[in-house]
Design an enzyme around this catalytic site. Sequence first.
Site, short mmCIF file in Angstrom:
data_model
loop_
_atom_site.label_atom_id
_atom_site.label_comp_id
_atom_site.label_asym_id
_atom_site.label_seq_id
_atom_site.Cartn_x
_atom_site.Cartn_y
_atom_site.Cartn_z
N LYS A 140 -1.84 -2.82 2.29
CA LYS A 140 -3.29 -2.68 2.11
C LYS A 140 -3.92 -2.50 3.49
O LYS A 140 -4.04 -3.45 4.25
CB LYS A 140 -3.87 -3.90 1.41
CG LYS A 140 -5.35 -3.76 1.06
CD LYS A 140 -5.84 -4.98 0.28
CE LYS A 140 -7.30 -4.82 -0.10
NZ LYS A 140 -8.18 -4.74 1.09
N TYR A 181 -1.44 22.92 23.90
CA TYR A 181 -2.45 22.72 22.86
C TYR A 181 -3.86 22.90 23.43
O TYR A 181 -4.69 23.60 22.86
CB TYR A 181 -2.31 21.33 22.24
CG TYR A 181 -3.27 21.05 21.11
CD1 TYR A 181 -2.93 21.33 19.79
CD2 TYR A 181 -4.54 20.52 21.36
CE1 TYR A 181 -3.81 21.10 18.75
CE2 TYR A 181 -5.43 20.28 20.33
CZ TYR A 181 -5.05 20.57 19.02
OH TYR A 181 -5.95 20.35 18.00
N LYS A 225 0.56 -1.80 -7.94
CA LYS A 225 -0.03 -0.98 -8.99
C LYS A 225 1.03 -0.59 -10.02
O LYS A 225 2.18 -0.31 -9.65
CB LYS A 225 -0.60 0.33 -8.42
CG LYS A 225 -1.56 0.20 -7.27
CD LYS A 225 -1.88 1.58 -6.71
CE LYS A 225 -2.77 1.53 -5.50
NZ LYS A 225 -2.96 2.86 -4.88
#
Length: 657
Positions: free
Chosen positions: A111, A34, A282
């Site tokens: 969270k 890389y 949610k």
Amino acid sequence: MEVKERMEELTRLLTEANYRYYVLDDPTMQDFEYDRLLRELEDLEKAHPELAKEDSPTRRVGGEALSKFEEYTHPVPLMSLQDVFSPEELEDFLTKTLESYPDTAFSVEPKIDGLSVALEYENGRFVRGATRGDGVKGEDVTENLKTIHSIPMILEGAPERLIVRGEVYMPKKSFEALNRRQEDEGKPLFANPRNAAAGSLRQLDSKITARRKLDILIFNVQLADGVEFQTHAESLEYLKRLRFKVIPFSLLRDAGEIVRQVMSINENREKLACDIDGAVIKVNDLSQRRKMGSTAKFPKWAVAYKYPPEIKPTVVEDIVVQVGRTGVLTPKAVVRPVRLAGTTVTNATLHNQDFISERDIRIGDTVHIRKAGEIIPEILDVDLSKRPEGTAPYRLPNRCPICGAPTQKDEDGAFLRCTGAECPAQLSRNIAHFVSRDAMDIEGLGPSIVDALIEKGFVRSPADIYYLTLQELRSLWQKGDTAAKKLLAAIDESRERDVSRLIYALGIRQVGAKTGKVLASQFGSLDALMGASVEELTAVPDVGEVTGRSIADWFAQPQSRHMVERLRAAGVNFESKRVVTDARFAGMTFVLTGALTKFTREEATEKIELLGGKASGSVSKKTTYVVVGENAGSKERKARELGIPILSEDEFLNMIH
């Protein structure tokens, strides 16, 4: 293959490697490969700047520093959530929702305790990103967000305009590494990953942000032109296909099961790579969300369950002092073992003397302890009702517990520091500094070689480098003859460095490379500098009272004198080759910016200083000239705004000839 095609291929390979490593946690490319490909792309971009792209993988390391952040108005507000703090409050929210909308599915997500941001894409390209701010207006931190490898710069198959919301955080490993560096450098520790992440994302210099190794989890689609979603889960799966790193979630319908999942996330939080402070629940159906609506502050279709911090009592059994690599004395409380946030805690940081004195922490005290940010054990207060008789206030020692040298307060008075030039606790760091490029510049003496020399007992002081034998160096490698001879030659060559480098290499507090050059020019030799009084030192430009006192105190220490005499006996140069004879740039400050083609920055800086001037890294009203090369960025713009004269490379050359 043409240059443009090769650059595109390198970009593709590096982008795929980033996705595999940072998003999927499934690396397919070795770090060495890389780095090699990235270096090749950097070289091609320097040779062909007209082909370099804003979303190039090379931009991940940060660019030029900004002077300020611009305000950003969110096209879709980033709303906050209503907090609940108990299972009963959570059950109340779930029950009311299910009464009105039976068979509702809920998404339950950890969270993340970080910093909320919005990322904006146009035609599949990342164009800007901003902090949440007050939900309506935030700060444009685009350049800093580009340094986060898990944020894709290019999206395949994305709509014309896409805005997503995510949480930038500092992984626990990055946080621990950052605090180790802070401790090594004698800087205050960050209390928790959230503070560290927030401070890192708001650095005006994106290179600093890049070094902090931030990450992000995406948890919402704010806007997607021409794309319709029926559910929140559907939108998250869509984001996964676009190669975002998406928040993990569970879809549940039963209230009891949801509460158990929220508790389970808390119980397993230690296993997570990032810090969390709760769970988010949610409504999954997006049309149902629209029906439920919002209050003036919060949506009615979601809540955030906040986990309470776990606080427990324990007893301070001892206070021990550690000496960091920069000589900072760090006190640590040894406490009676206590189970806290999933781990057994046996000690807690006490930071410094001020922290201890403010809380009046003594050996034998019963204290309340918690994990700050769920990471660092921290003493909150003392239970004075349980204090044993005969305890005494604790004071940090006035001598280093490792080498016995006097300790000295830092400039701000927060930390005590060992003043020993040959203190064993600081040896690795001191030698690394001594041999660094701006100091004695001994090529080949990297950290692993330095540590090996210390481990074998070959060096106990930076001066010992010049007494190493070929036989000792050969022992560092299995077949080490060539490498040993090369390193020995580099050590010998460094004996002739200008004394300005030696002054900097000594590691005197407040004396950087530039100050070393100024002192060498003014005094001409190390002996003259050693004999200078504080008054004589502070008479030198850019040397204030604190720096002058620091220099005088350093040379007064027995360990310092011993090291200097060892360097003298080894034949290290003590004389200056940089005495200013032509001071035509006296009182002037130059800033160099852009890609310089006719000289390096180091060459230009040296010439400026030899002519009595200063080279600075930032433009201000005190700047005299800005010398610009190719692709000069924000520094040139700021110079024009301030009315500071701008010089081309040729104009600068004419001034120094």
